[in-house]
Scaffold this motif. Sequence first.
Motif: not given
Length: 542
Positions: A463-465, A461, A456, A452
Amino acid sequence: MIQSQLDPLPADLPFRFISKTIGRGAYASIKKAIPLTASSPVFAVKLIHKGYAIKHGRISAKQIAMEVSLHSHIGQHPNVIEWFATGEDHVWRWIAMEYAQGGDLFDKIEADVGVAEDIAQLYFYQLISGVSFMHSKGIAHRDLKPENILMSENGDLKLADFGMATMFQYKGQRKLSTTMCGSPPYVAPEVLSCGRGDRTSSEANKYSAELVDMWSCGVILFVLLVGNTPWDEPTSQSWEYQEYKKMNGRSSDSLWERIPTEALSLLRGMMNIEPKKRFSFAQIRQHPWYTRRNKFLAADGKITDPLNLATEMLENLRIDFSQKAPSAQCVSQPSQDAMEIDSAPHRISSTQPETPINDVLFDWERPMLRSLAVSSTQPLSRADATLPPSATQSNFFDALAEEPSMSQFSQTPGVPLTLTQRAQRFRDIVPPHSFTRFFSPMPPQLLVQMISDALHNLNVPLPSSPPHIGQGDHVSTLKVRTVDERKQGLHGEILVDKYFLPASQELLEVRFVKLKGDPLEWRRFFKKIVLLCKDGVYKPEA
């Protein structure tokens, strides 16, 4: 969930499926099948949900019928995926065709490197053979690019996906095209000029589909030789193309310096800005680079030494861990550039129209380590990811060290000797499954976080969670929806699964499954993630 996942398949199919989904477009999936009364041959079945395709795929019922009609009209050729049969009910259209058991050719080619000259010439020879056969039937492909070039189990090239094909000649009558189709790095400039209305007369706003194929074959040869395209798109937005145009095919770009001298005139002839001045098939076949002696190429166009060919291909795939990890790049959001594909009706259309991948459910065959008693081409369910009872941790790692995809991480360049000694076929060295995968001894939570963070870092992009961490053998799925360095869509998933080892230990397998995009760009993306996660990557001999 999309409707195509809910509607039952036709009940009277003359075959039975023997695999989960092995490929997917926005409105279609592909599965392996065999006849109802036999165990062979294995073939591929493309399942098109007609309602979903017409509603969301931006294609008509006539276009679906045209793909079937043209593919069946092409006939048999060793370098073209063969059409077998078709059928439909009120919901589904299915097309049975030859299964390319060797997988994706360009998945096995190193980005920014390409292949050796003999290998490039071999596959160019087979590409020209397949395309010229199509043209002899009056059919042009119009979407020639790496995604549509597959391999047989022996390593021979196979042209696939005829969704953008057109009949340019029938009973002596020739027809010009007006449809915008193709992929910007591979498409001919007149197609883009036609779509933008750069010309004045209605006749000038058309193009010859067969000459568009010739241009695309030239770009594909360039990619084979150097592992990159000569430009993002052949328009005024590209300085590389503008210089090529202004200098009559003479470019100062360093990529062109890597093209063998003899091949330069061939490329310039095929990629002439003036369509009518492009090389014909006869001119290509007389060119010295095309006729040069090749240790891999037999007189009939087949491969003479598949094991050495496979070994040379595999040796080129390499990840250099001494390289500096990539830094954050500009935001990889879907481009709003006027040339981006799939974005609006007046823009260039892709072969497989796009749908939100969050809405699509699918399964992928998981290759199993070949040395653990199961062929790497057989489907492996997640529940089967444990080792056979007789396996030990040591023989698991012995098997892992001999996996072809692991050679790209080895500190010692080359293919393991034990692998080549046991190999009997091309696919024993270059298997059909993708090489965009790695293994990791890290705990699941830490590895998923590391991946992740790498996404980043590349401005992909997220997900927010936080990603869900499963408690079973499937750990997590991270969706990738970005654009590549060519501003083309690059979509896929990163699947993290467990192998359960003796003594209650685990090893994680991380597979990068491409849903949409250029396979070389997907490999380039994979390598960036691997370098950013190098502390978590299992390396042979480490």
